[in-house]
Write an enzyme that holds these catalytic residues in place. Structure first.
Site, PDB file in Angstrom:
ATOM      1  N   ALA A  73       9.296 -36.601 -41.328  1.00  0.00           N
ATOM      2  CA  ALA A  73       8.695 -37.830 -41.840  1.00  0.00           C
ATOM      3  C   ALA A  73       9.141 -39.073 -41.069  1.00  0.00           C
ATOM      4  O   ALA A  73       8.336 -39.971 -40.814  1.00  0.00           O
ATOM      5  CB  ALA A  73       9.027 -37.992 -43.319  1.00  0.00           C
ATOM      6  N   ALA A 200       7.648 -31.265 -44.534  1.00  0.00           N
ATOM      7  CA  ALA A 200       7.679 -29.897 -45.056  1.00  0.00           C
ATOM      8  C   ALA A 200       8.816 -29.677 -46.042  1.00  0.00           C
ATOM      9  O   ALA A 200       8.635 -29.010 -47.066  1.00  0.00           O
ATOM     10  CB  ALA A 200       7.793 -28.902 -43.904  1.00  0.00           C
ATOM     11  N   HIS A 201       9.994 -30.224 -45.757  1.00  0.00           N
ATOM     12  CA  HIS A 201      11.162 -29.849 -46.556  1.00  0.00           C
ATOM     13  C   HIS A 201      11.192 -30.495 -47.936  1.00  0.00           C
ATOM     14  O   HIS A 201      12.055 -30.187 -48.750  1.00  0.00           O
ATOM     15  CB  HIS A 201      12.462 -30.138 -45.787  1.00  0.00           C
ATOM     16  CG  HIS A 201      12.939 -31.559 -45.841  1.00  0.00           C
ATOM     17  ND1 HIS A 201      13.954 -31.957 -46.667  1.00  0.00           N
ATOM     18  CD2 HIS A 201      12.554 -32.646 -45.154  1.00  0.00           C
ATOM     19  CE1 HIS A 201      14.182 -33.247 -46.483  1.00  0.00           C
ATOM     20  NE2 HIS A 201      13.343 -33.692 -45.567  1.00  0.00           N
ATOM     21  N   THR A 240       7.089 -29.378 -26.952  1.00  0.00           N
ATOM     22  CA  THR A 240       6.782 -28.014 -27.373  1.00  0.00           C
ATOM     23  C   THR A 240       6.800 -27.913 -28.896  1.00  0.00           C
ATOM     24  O   THR A 240       7.750 -28.345 -29.536  1.00  0.00           O
ATOM     25  CB  THR A 240       7.802 -27.029 -26.779  1.00  0.00           C
ATOM     26  OG1 THR A 240       7.767 -27.131 -25.351  1.00  0.00           O
ATOM     27  CG2 THR A 240       7.483 -25.597 -27.194  1.00  0.00           C
ATOM     28  N   CYS A 326      19.122 -40.239 -47.372  1.00  0.00           N
ATOM     29  CA  CYS A 326      19.321 -40.876 -46.072  1.00  0.00           C
ATOM     30  C   CYS A 326      20.333 -42.012 -46.129  1.00  0.00           C
ATOM     31  O   CYS A 326      20.859 -42.425 -45.098  1.00  0.00           O
ATOM     32  CB  CYS A 326      17.988 -41.408 -45.546  1.00  0.00           C
ATOM     33  SG  CYS A 326      16.739 -40.129 -45.338  1.00  0.00           S
TER      34      CYS A 326
END
Length: 384
Positions: A73, A200-201, A240, A326
């Protein structure tokens, strides 16, 4: 190691069993680089990435080509905000947000201010809500973007996104939505939104992978890339691709699409039961809106105790936080609660409870009883 009961799902969620199973083959058997176009190893990896892209697009009501994969994010937010700033480089620019946004947004906008952008940080009321009339009055001829989170990570407050969409449309402004805490937890849609960050997490997927939704087929500009390289992800994000992580992200999105409503209803009942017991303790207050919020989040302040000691004692048996993961390493009170008018001592003595798919009734009963005992002991031993 004996872990405490986990009630910190807004910080991160465990990978669902199905997500782990979906990811495993892509670490070994199917190890190809999705950018390798000349052989089957690359083709298979690319197909897996595109399947995940479709699964994530379906969760948020987007087109597959509008999903750009990132490392998470924070990168998505930086790409959205800094990328738009770079597009308008050399022009007078103004951005509007609010004081209770996640630090990833606030710190990125502070960075843009240092480069010449003007930023308005709207105040909030005691519930964390913005004033839409004040927002309208702050729109200037050179305003480029409205940047607001869909749901607050500390209080669970849900912002009036439909009103923000309407306002942005009326003034032809870019609307960036930080949907990190909303995606997979409440129904959301990209309709009328120009840029959206998800992770995702936060939805039982792996860490280290996120996405930025970028609206296509619209006259408003897209962000410029911040990373130079091979031109991956349609030139928006070179590097990648993390194929195992992306596969896991896609599977998590697919699972959330199926379980979203059912889980929200169950967690709402558990959250309400937790609040009923904890708010029965003298000197406790619910922070934020009681109605317009995520069903699994509760932020409660405890008067008459020292915040650091409260958190330390509670975390022996229950994993919780005082705010965003955070910023939990900082000894400062939550900027979100401060903006809502809480004094620093009460802000430090506030706990965010966030429930998830593995939370049980027994967890809630134990947590409420344990917290009541801790608070009584702390008040008796060191009355403030």
């Amino acid at each position: 190691m004996k872990y405490p009961i986990y009630l910190d799902y807004n910080a991160t969620t465990p990978c669902a069993k199905e997500v782990i199973e979906a990811m495993l083959p892509w670490f070994g058997e199917h190890f190809g680089n999705a950018a390798s176009k000349s052989h089957p190893y690359g083709w298979v990896a690319e197909d897996a990435v595109e399947t995940a892209r479709e699964q994530i697009a379906n969760l948020i009501g987007a087109k597959t080509k509008e999903i750009v994969f990132t490392s998470g994010a924070t990168e998505s937010i930086n790409l959205a905000l800094k990328g738009i700033f770079e597009f308008y480089n050399g022009q007078k620019q103004h951005y509007i947000t609010c004081q209770t946004e996640h630090k990833a947004v606030l710190d990125t906008l502070k960075s843009l201010e240092s480069k010449g952008a003007e930023v308005t940080y709207l105040p909030v009321n005691q519930f964390g809500e913005i004033d839409l009339n004040e927002l309208k009055s702050n729109i200037r001829p050179h305003t480029k973007m409205l940047a607001f989170m869909w749901a607050n990570n500390e209080t669970g407050l849900i912002h009036p996104m439909s009103d923000l969409i309407k306002l942005a449309g009326e003034h032809d402004l870019i609307l960036f939505a930080d949907a990190v805490q909303a995606a997979g937890k409440i129904p959301i849609s990209t309709s009328g939104i120009h840029l959206m960050a998800i992770s995702a997490h936060k939805m039982y997927g792996p860490k280290g992978v996120g996405a930025l939704y970028i609206r296509h087929n619209h006259h408003l500009p897209k962000p410029l890339s911040l990373i130079d390289g091979g031109g991956h992800e349609k030139g928006f994000r070179s590097g990648t691709l993390n194929v195992p992580g992306i596969v896991g992200f896609g599977k998590a999105a697919q699972l959330r699409s199926k379980r979203l409503i059912e889980d929200a209803e169950r967690l709402c009942l558990l959250r309400d039961a937790l609040e009923k017991k904890i708010l029965g303790i003298e000197g406790t207050t619910l922070n934020g809106s009681q109605t317009q919020r995520l069903s699994h989040v509760s932020n409660i302040s405890f008067s008459g105790v020292e915040g650091e000691e409260l958190l330390k004692r509670v975390n022996r048996e229950i994993a919780v936080s005082s705010g965003s993961a955070c910023t939990s390493i900082l000894p400062k009170p939550s900027h979100v609660l401060a903006a809502m008018g809480l004094d620093s001592d009460l802000g430090r003595a506030s706990i965010r409870f966030s429930l998830g798919k593995d939370t049980t009734e027994n967890d809630i009963e134990f947590a409420a009883e344990y917290i009541e005992a801790v608070v009584k002991e702390l008040r008796a031993s060191n009355p403030l």
